[in-house]
Design an enzyme around this catalytic site. Structure first.
Site, PDB file in Angstrom:
ATOM      1  N   LYS A  13      32.540  38.531  44.629  1.00 26.54           N
ATOM      2  CA  LYS A  13      33.099  39.596  45.467  1.00 26.54           C
ATOM      3  C   LYS A  13      32.622  40.975  44.991  1.00 26.54           C
ATOM      4  CE  LYS A  13      37.454  38.315  44.769  1.00 26.54           C
ATOM      5  NZ  LYS A  13      37.333  37.048  43.989  1.00 26.54           N
ATOM      6  N   ARG A  88      46.023  38.401  48.434  1.00 28.26           N
ATOM      7  CA  ARG A  88      45.762  37.125  47.777  1.00 28.26           C
ATOM      8  C   ARG A  88      46.833  36.094  48.074  1.00 28.26           C
ATOM      9  NH1 ARG A  88      42.052  38.680  43.150  1.00 28.26           N
ATOM     10  NH2 ARG A  88      42.015  36.944  41.731  1.00 28.26           N
ATOM     11  N   ARG A 127      29.790  34.226  31.950  1.00 33.83           N
ATOM     12  CA  ARG A 127      29.915  35.670  32.208  1.00 33.83           C
ATOM     13  C   ARG A 127      30.401  36.406  30.959  1.00 33.83           C
ATOM     14  NH1 ARG A 127      33.410  37.980  37.225  1.00 33.83           N
ATOM     15  NH2 ARG A 127      35.237  37.266  36.073  1.00 33.83           N
ATOM     16  N   ARG A 160      35.778  37.781  28.931  1.00 30.06           N
ATOM     17  CA  ARG A 160      37.138  38.117  29.364  1.00 30.06           C
ATOM     18  C   ARG A 160      38.066  36.977  28.963  1.00 30.06           C
ATOM     19  NH1 ARG A 160      36.830  39.732  35.679  1.00 30.06           N
ATOM     20  NH2 ARG A 160      38.664  38.409  35.753  1.00 30.06           N
ATOM     21  N   ARG A 171      42.806  29.436  37.578  1.00 29.64           N
ATOM     22  CA  ARG A 171      42.584  30.460  38.603  1.00 29.64           C
ATOM     23  C   ARG A 171      42.071  29.832  39.894  1.00 29.64           C
ATOM     24  NH1 ARG A 171      38.612  33.877  35.435  1.00 29.64           N
ATOM     25  NH2 ARG A 171      38.418  35.246  37.225  1.00 29.64           N
TER      26      ARG A 171
HETATM   27  P1  ADP Z   1      38.966  36.918  40.045  1.00 27.92           P
HETATM   28  O1  ADP Z   1      38.819  37.195  41.503  1.00 27.92           O
HETATM   29  O2  ADP Z   1      37.685  36.729  39.351  1.00 27.92           O
HETATM   30  O3  ADP Z   1      40.034  35.915  39.731  1.00 27.92           O
HETATM   31  P2  ADP Z   1      40.107  39.552  39.603  1.00 27.92           P
HETATM   32  O4  ADP Z   1      39.396  40.491  38.706  1.00 27.92           O
HETATM   33  O5  ADP Z   1      40.101  39.824  41.063  1.00 27.92           O
HETATM   34  O6  ADP Z   1      39.515  38.145  39.247  1.00 27.92           O
HETATM   35  O7  ADP Z   1      41.635  39.413  39.132  1.00 27.92           O
HETATM   36  C1  ADP Z   1      41.976  39.133  37.808  1.00 27.92           C
HETATM   37  C2  ADP Z   1      43.453  38.809  37.714  1.00 27.92           C
HETATM   38  O8  ADP Z   1      44.217  39.919  38.181  1.00 27.92           O
HETATM   39  C3  ADP Z   1      43.916  37.632  38.554  1.00 27.92           C
HETATM   40  O9  ADP Z   1      43.722  36.416  37.912  1.00 27.92           O
HETATM   41  C4  ADP Z   1      45.392  37.971  38.744  1.00 27.92           C
HETATM   42  O10 ADP Z   1      46.144  37.678  37.592  1.00 27.92           O
HETATM   43  C5  ADP Z   1      45.369  39.478  38.887  1.00 27.92           C
HETATM   44  N1  ADP Z   1      45.248  39.895  40.311  1.00 27.92           N
HETATM   45  C6  ADP Z   1      44.205  40.557  40.887  1.00 27.92           C
HETATM   46  N2  ADP Z   1      44.442  40.787  42.184  1.00 27.92           N
HETATM   47  C7  ADP Z   1      45.662  40.272  42.453  1.00 27.92           C
HETATM   48  C8  ADP Z   1      46.472  40.169  43.626  1.00 27.92           C
HETATM   49  N3  ADP Z   1      46.068  40.670  44.811  1.00 27.92           N
HETATM   50  N4  ADP Z   1      47.669  39.535  43.512  1.00 27.92           N
HETATM   51  C9  ADP Z   1      48.104  39.042  42.345  1.00 27.92           C
HETATM   52  N5  ADP Z   1      47.395  39.078  41.215  1.00 27.92           N
HETATM   53  C10 ADP Z   1      46.181  39.699  41.248  1.00 27.92           C
END
Ligand code: ADP
Ligand code: ZN
Length: 215
Positions: A13, A88, A127, A160, A171
């Site tokens: 993304k 999400r 990564r 990370r 995840r």
């Molecule tokens: P990825 O898409 O690679 O899982 P992100 O960087 O988008 O990682 O998000 C990392 C973490 O941040 C997620 O695993 C979650 O814990 C939290 N997070 C991010 N966006 C949201 C969201 N819209 N709702 C709930 N948790 C979120």
């Protein structure tokens, strides 16, 4: 242009967002980046979010919705925005709909980045990221010149906490359970487009351009 990108963790993304941003003036809003910045700065929001993030779980909807209501009303969103990692869950999507109604604006597109779980696991376990400037590396595709040190700023290049394999699997499960249903939600609204996430970093941009040209 107002766009939502939906995709499993590791679908790319952020990469697609960079390519779209080079062409369209829009605010790139990554909820993951905002949360990580808050964790780093030790804010109240960061403290509340950290444990969920490290465990590969979603941060509760109320926290995310409150954060995004503020963010989407900031000045840089006037020209358009690209949402990367939000909504999400169904409650988040419903809250976003209400907010957009209230602000009198509509979405142009919701793009689903389609990718296989096994590809994600391979991408994410390799990564690495610079602790200081956020530059992304990959031990196979794009290693830093000196192991563990950022080419750009000399910062420390690390994995990370949530890129460990067990956390990635969690995840992915969370994505399939809680986020994938949004794909149907937006398909029913007639705004969904699907892109094969292995088609290169400009795949979404190309689709948007084609659509604009009426092809
Ligand atoms: P990825 O898409 O690679 O899982 P992100 O960087 O988008 O990682 O998000 C990392 C973490 O941040 C997620 O695993 C979650 O814990 C939290 N997070 C991010 N966006 C949201 C969201 N819209 N709702 C709930 N948790 C979120
Ligand atoms: Zn760096």
């Amino acid at each position: 242009m107002r766009i939502i990108l939906i995709g499993a963790p590791g679908a790319g993304k952020g990469t697609q967002a960079e390519s779209i941003k080079n062409k369209y003036p829009l605010a790139h809003i990554s909820t993951g980046d905002i949360l990580r910045a808050n964790v780093k700065a030790g804010t109240e929001l960061g403290k509340n979010a950290k444990n969920y993030m490290d465990a590969g779980k979603l941060v509760p909807d109320e926290i995310i919705v409150a954060m995004m209501e503020g963010r989407l009303q900031e000045a840089d969103c006037k020209d358009g925005f690209l949402l990367d990692g939000f909504p999400r869950t169904n409650p988040q999507a419903e809250a976003l709909d209400k907010l957009l109604d209230k602000l009198g604006i509509a979405l142009d597109a919701v793009v689903e980045l389609d990718v296989d779980d096994e590809i994600v696991i391979k991408r994410l376990t390799t990564r690495r990221v610079c602790r200081s400037c956020g530059e992304i590396y990959n031990t196979l595709m794009k290693p830093s010149k000196v192991d563990g040190i950022c080419d750009k700023c000399g910062g420390e290049v690390v994995q990370r906490d949530d890129d460990k394999e067990t956390v990635i699997r969690r995840r992915l499960a969370v994505f399939h359970e809680q986020t994938a249903p949004l794909i149907e939600y937006y398909r029913n609204k007639g705004v969904l487009m699907t892109v094969d996430a292995t088609c290169g970093k400009d795949a979404v941009l190309k689709l948007l351009e084609n659509r604009k040209a009426g092809n």
